[in-house]
Write an enzyme that holds these catalytic residues in place. Structure first.
Site, PDB file in Angstrom:
ATOM      1  N   GLY A   1      -6.101  -0.052  -1.697  1.00 36.97           N
ATOM      2  CA  GLY A   1      -4.504  -0.583  -2.286  1.00 36.97           C
ATOM      3  C   GLY A   1      -4.444  -1.209  -3.891  1.00 36.97           C
ATOM      4  O   GLY A   1      -3.793  -2.133  -4.095  1.00 36.97           O
TER       5      GLY A   1
ATOM      6  N   GLU B   1     -11.334  -4.901   5.270  1.00 32.36           N
ATOM      7  CA  GLU B   1     -10.537  -5.857   5.281  1.00 32.36           C
ATOM      8  C   GLU B   1     -11.095  -6.795   6.595  1.00 32.36           C
ATOM      9  O   GLU B   1     -11.335  -7.513   6.206  1.00 32.36           O
ATOM     10  CB  GLU B   1      -9.059  -5.261   5.195  1.00 32.36           C
ATOM     11  CG  GLU B   1      -8.382  -4.615   4.656  1.00 32.36           C
ATOM     12  CD  GLU B   1      -7.479  -3.587   4.420  1.00 32.36           C
ATOM     13  OE1 GLU B   1      -6.572  -3.405   5.412  1.00 32.36           O
ATOM     14  OE2 GLU B   1      -7.142  -2.978   3.338  1.00 32.36           O
TER      15      GLU B   1
ATOM     16  N   HIS C   1     -13.958  -1.421   8.990  1.00 34.71           N
ATOM     17  CA  HIS C   1     -12.724  -1.232   7.728  1.00 34.71           C
ATOM     18  C   HIS C   1     -13.518  -2.513   7.075  1.00 34.71           C
ATOM     19  O   HIS C   1     -13.013  -3.986   7.021  1.00 34.71           O
ATOM     20  CB  HIS C   1     -11.607  -1.212   8.229  1.00 34.71           C
ATOM     21  CG  HIS C   1     -10.144  -1.151   7.117  1.00 34.71           C
ATOM     22  ND1 HIS C   1     -10.100  -2.335   6.045  1.00 34.71           N
ATOM     23  CD2 HIS C   1     -10.063   0.270   6.661  1.00 34.71           C
ATOM     24  CE1 HIS C   1      -8.894  -0.986   5.326  1.00 34.71           C
ATOM     25  NE2 HIS C   1      -9.039   0.078   5.089  1.00 34.71           N
TER      26      HIS C   1
ATOM     27  N   GLU D   1     -14.750   4.426   1.735  1.00 35.76           N
ATOM     28  CA  GLU D   1     -13.774   3.755   1.344  1.00 35.76           C
ATOM     29  C   GLU D   1     -14.160   2.749   0.460  1.00 35.76           C
ATOM     30  O   GLU D   1     -14.754   1.759   1.034  1.00 35.76           O
ATOM     31  CB  GLU D   1     -12.958   3.593   2.326  1.00 35.76           C
ATOM     32  CG  GLU D   1     -11.806   3.390   3.016  1.00 35.76           C
ATOM     33  CD  GLU D   1     -11.078   3.344   4.295  1.00 35.76           C
ATOM     34  OE1 GLU D   1      -9.960   4.023   3.915  1.00 35.76           O
ATOM     35  OE2 GLU D   1     -10.839   1.746   4.991  1.00 35.76           O
TER      36      GLU D   1
ATOM     37  N   ASN E   1      -3.729   4.716   8.298  1.00 34.85           N
ATOM     38  CA  ASN E   1      -3.970   4.250   9.010  1.00 34.85           C
ATOM     39  C   ASN E   1      -2.894   2.995   8.836  1.00 34.85           C
ATOM     40  O   ASN E   1      -2.555   2.728   6.953  1.00 34.85           O
ATOM     41  CB  ASN E   1      -5.085   3.162   8.006  1.00 34.85           C
ATOM     42  CG  ASN E   1      -5.768   1.797   8.245  1.00 34.85           C
ATOM     43  OD1 ASN E   1      -5.354   1.322   9.542  1.00 34.85           O
ATOM     44  ND2 ASN E   1      -6.772   1.354   7.536  1.00 34.85           N
ATOM     45  N   TRP E   2      -2.126   2.634   9.273  1.00 32.66           N
ATOM     46  CA  TRP E   2      -0.982   1.716   9.142  1.00 32.66           C
ATOM     47  C   TRP E   2      -0.674   0.157   8.919  1.00 32.66           C
ATOM     48  O   TRP E   2      -0.010  -0.486   8.588  1.00 32.66           O
ATOM     49  CB  TRP E   2       0.169   1.924  10.116  1.00 32.66           C
ATOM     50  CG  TRP E   2       0.617   3.516  10.717  1.00 32.66           C
ATOM     51  CD1 TRP E   2       0.695   3.972  10.076  1.00 32.66           C
ATOM     52  CD2 TRP E   2       1.455   3.572  11.365  1.00 32.66           C
ATOM     53  NE1 TRP E   2       0.986   5.472  10.648  1.00 32.66           N
ATOM     54  CE2 TRP E   2       1.901   5.037  11.178  1.00 32.66           C
ATOM     55  CE3 TRP E   2       2.548   3.274  12.722  1.00 32.66           C
ATOM     56  CZ2 TRP E   2       3.038   6.086  12.345  1.00 32.66           C
ATOM     57  CZ3 TRP E   2       3.181   3.661  13.640  1.00 32.66           C
ATOM     58  CH2 TRP E   2       3.265   4.788  13.737  1.00 32.66           C
ATOM     59  N   LYS E   3      -2.294  -0.158   9.202  1.00 34.09           N
ATOM     60  CA  LYS E   3      -2.503  -1.286   8.906  1.00 34.09           C
ATOM     61  C   LYS E   3      -1.299  -2.771   9.432  1.00 34.09           C
ATOM     62  O   LYS E   3      -0.661  -1.938  10.235  1.00 34.09           O
ATOM     63  CB  LYS E   3      -2.617  -1.681   7.483  1.00 34.09           C
ATOM     64  CG  LYS E   3      -3.570  -0.578   6.643  1.00 34.09           C
ATOM     65  CD  LYS E   3      -4.567  -1.524   5.250  1.00 34.09           C
ATOM     66  CE  LYS E   3      -5.350  -0.143   4.694  1.00 34.09           C
ATOM     67  NZ  LYS E   3      -5.415  -0.789   3.825  1.00 34.09           N
TER      68      LYS E   3
ATOM     69  N   SER F   1      -6.541   4.238  -1.621  1.00 34.82           N
ATOM     70  CA  SER F   1      -5.296   5.165  -2.572  1.00 34.82           C
ATOM     71  C   SER F   1      -5.151   6.793  -2.370  1.00 34.82           C
ATOM     72  O   SER F   1      -4.594   7.273  -3.723  1.00 34.82           O
ATOM     73  CB  SER F   1      -5.758   4.870  -3.772  1.00 34.82           C
ATOM     74  OG  SER F   1      -5.541   3.322  -4.188  1.00 34.82           O
TER      75      SER F   1
END
Ligand code: 13P
Length: 248
Positions: A172, A96, A94, A166, A9-11, A211
């Site tokens: 992160g 975020e 997700h 997650e 997941n490159w975000k 992570s």
């Protein structure tokens, strides 16, 4: 036997050129890998990355999908648009999105259903915050996140969906859930699915995210209910991500 799946997941990172270079490096480096690998990239670069991945077999994914089919929804990207440009996967829910952009269990369920309708495989992200874990609410939170989608889409939908556990506190932060902590929740999720449909529970891929790094991937992926990973930061480095892919 479940097929392992490693997903990057490159975000919201990188330029077009950096993304293309990364995709090309993965395509070259993954020639010898048999498990499934996918990258979830920013919407605007989906087509460029698809071209860069070429015939490598690495699948393309989006990081979100609209909760509506089409129409006056400025700024949204529909599941049919994703299908149109060759997207196999879309992340939904997700953490975020949930915490910064107000995605709720209901809107996540609607996004999941839209993806399903267009044969884009939804990757349903679930997981608790640190506060929720510390107040022993992990299973309750995961239940609510799962149930909203099961109620809307039906348990059979999970025959063609992926789940990603997650824990928010591990994203992160460099703090990974221990192998046992992750396995405990993965097993719980599979049991919840099994209560409704044992065959689907046996088949559904449950990825761990938070992570994941080259040095912890192998032990996590060795756990019986962890079927691969959803990798954020470490997926931006070709060498490290390839090492993670080789850890299955
Ligand atoms: P990190 O691997 O950077 O912790 O991110 C995990 C994640 O959010 C993947 O979706």
């Amino acid at each position: 036997m479940r097929q392992p799946l490693i997903m990057g997941n490159w975000k919201m990172n990188g330029s077009r050129e950096e993304g293309v270079q990364l995709a090309k490096a993965l395509a070259e480096g993954l020639e010898s890998v048999s498990q499934e690998v996918a990258v979830c990239v920013p919407f605007v670069y989906l087509s460029d990355i698809r071209a860069a991945l070429g015939s490598s077999g690495i699948a393309l994914g989006a990081q979100n999908v609209a909760d509506q089919a089409s129409g006056a929804y400025t700024g949204e990207v529909s599941a049919s648009m994703l299908a149109d440009i060759g997207c196999k996967y879309a992340l939904v829910g997700h953490s975020e999105r949930r915490s910064y952009y107000g995605d709720t269990n209901q809107s996540v369920a609607a996004r999941f259903c839209q993806a399903m309708k267009q044969n884009v495989t939804p990757v349903l992200c679930v997981g608790e915050t640190l506060e929720e874990r510390e107040s022993d609410k992990t299973f309750q939170v995961v239940d609510e996140q799962l149930d909203a989608v099961i109620d809307a889409a039906g348990i059979e939908a999970f025959d063609k969906a992926v789940i990603a556990y997650e824990p928010v506190w591990a994203i992160g932060t460099g703090k990974t859930a221990s192998d046992e902590q992750a396995q405990e929740v993965h097993k719980y999720i599979r049991q919840r699915i099994a209560e409704r449909n044992p065959a689907i529970a046996e088949k559904v891929q449950i990825l761990y995210g938070g992570s994941v790094k080259p040095d912890n991937a192998k032990a996590l992926f060795a756990m019986p209910d962890i079927d691969g990973g959803l990798v954020g930061g470490a997926s931006l480095d070709a060498k490290g991500f390839l090492q993670i892919c080789h850890s299955v």
